[in-house]
Enzyme design. Structure first.
Site, mmCIF file in Angstrom:
data_model
loop_
_atom_site.group_PDB
_atom_site.id
_atom_site.type_symbol
_atom_site.label_atom_id
_atom_site.label_comp_id
_atom_site.label_asym_id
_atom_site.label_seq_id
_atom_site.Cartn_x
_atom_site.Cartn_y
_atom_site.Cartn_z
ATOM 1 N N SER A 190 0.851 -1.193 0.000
ATOM 2 C CA SER A 190 0.000 0.000 0.000
ATOM 3 C C SER A 190 0.882 1.237 0.000
ATOM 4 O O SER A 190 2.001 1.217 0.544
ATOM 5 C CB SER A 190 -0.897 0.015 1.242
ATOM 6 O OG SER A 190 -1.531 1.277 1.396
ATOM 7 N N TYR A 205 -1.818 -0.526 10.214
ATOM 8 C CA TYR A 205 -1.975 -1.058 8.849
ATOM 9 C C TYR A 205 -0.707 -0.802 8.038
ATOM 10 O O TYR A 205 -0.192 -1.695 7.369
ATOM 11 C CB TYR A 205 -3.179 -0.402 8.196
ATOM 12 C CG TYR A 205 -3.461 -0.848 6.785
ATOM 13 C CD1 TYR A 205 -4.111 -2.057 6.539
ATOM 14 C CD2 TYR A 205 -3.102 -0.054 5.696
ATOM 15 C CE1 TYR A 205 -4.391 -2.466 5.248
ATOM 16 C CE2 TYR A 205 -3.378 -0.456 4.402
ATOM 17 C CZ TYR A 205 -4.026 -1.662 4.178
ATOM 18 O OH TYR A 205 -4.291 -2.067 2.888
#
Length: 254
Positions: A143, A156
């Protein structure tokens, strides 16, 4: 037939969203695709049916990730579906969502996030290695959260950073077998399942304004990047993180 004719692929979290787009893209290139899902059986079978309607080949495999026995459950179904064929491509796409800022996170949510986002891909690769053909591909979804500070996604981003380090070290470890190991890092990507998120007033315009290519990502944008790394054209690329965000937050736009 496409460039992956005769190849086999496992895509985790492939019942919807980016995972579904990746499964469809690899199948369109000729691969037999194992469509993994955790709980969305109907969506997984819809993915398989869509691939088959387009002339591709696929089968569904169920396993909840982040729990004891998850890897063996998944591979029992995978090996049944492969029916003696080796695995050529492993795409680690499944992940759990950000748990929020540090002020509201909990040890339980943190542990769950790392169990799904880090432990599962790591041990899936470990389990896949005897089945993975020399010259195979391992591709993991990271990501842009690893390069753009977002206080609401700290844990995350940490989990995705771990995957990027894993990618680098395994590329070195597995290069002797001709196996490439890479990561693809999407940015804000609209899918059928998260479209409502981008309906917040002004959000889509804001993100597009922060993106070099001037729009939100689509699942197919990410799937095409994965398919490139999975193809013969990606044979000389390993240990890399391919940013597939359209250039989000690269700097001030003219």
């Amino acid at each position: 037939m496409g460039g992956l004719a005769g190849r086999t692929a496992l895509v985790t979290g492939a019942s919807r969203g980016i995972g579904r787009a990746i499964a469809r893209r690899l199948a369109a290139e000729g691969a037999l695709v194992a469509v993994h899902y955790g709980s969305s059986e109907a969506a997984a079978h819809e993915t398989v049916a869509g691939i088959e309607r387009s002339g591709g080949r696929a089968f569904a495999v169920r396993a909840e990730l982040g729990v004891e026995g998850d890897v063996e459950t998944l591979f029992a179904g995978l090996e049944r579906g492969l029916a003696g064929r080796p695995l050529d491509i492993l795409v680690n796409n499944a992940a759990t969502a950000p748990a929020g800022p540090i002020e509201t996170d909990t040890p339980e949510r943190f542990d769950r996030l790392f169990a799904v986002n880090v432990r599962a891909p790591y041990f899936l690769i470990q389990r896949a290695l005897p089945l993975l053909r020399d010259g195979g591909r391992i591709i993991t979804l990271s990501s842009v959260a690893t390069r753009v500070a977002n206080p609401g996604q700290t844990s995350y981003a940490m989990s995705k950073g771990a995957l990027e380090t894993m990618t680098l070290t395994l590329a070195s470890a597995l290069g002797g077998r001709g196996i490439t190991v890479n990561a693809v890092a999407p940015g804000a990507t609209r899918t059928a399942d998260n479209a409502q998120v981008f309906e917040a007033p002004g959000l889509e315009e804001f993100i597009a304004g922060q993106t070099a290519l001037g729009r939100l990502g689509r699942a197919e944008d990410v799937a095409d990047a994965v398919a490139f790394l999975a193809s013969g054209d990606g044979r000389w690329i390993t240990g890399q993180v391919l940013d597939a965000s359209g250039g989000v937050h690269l700097g001030l736009r003219a």
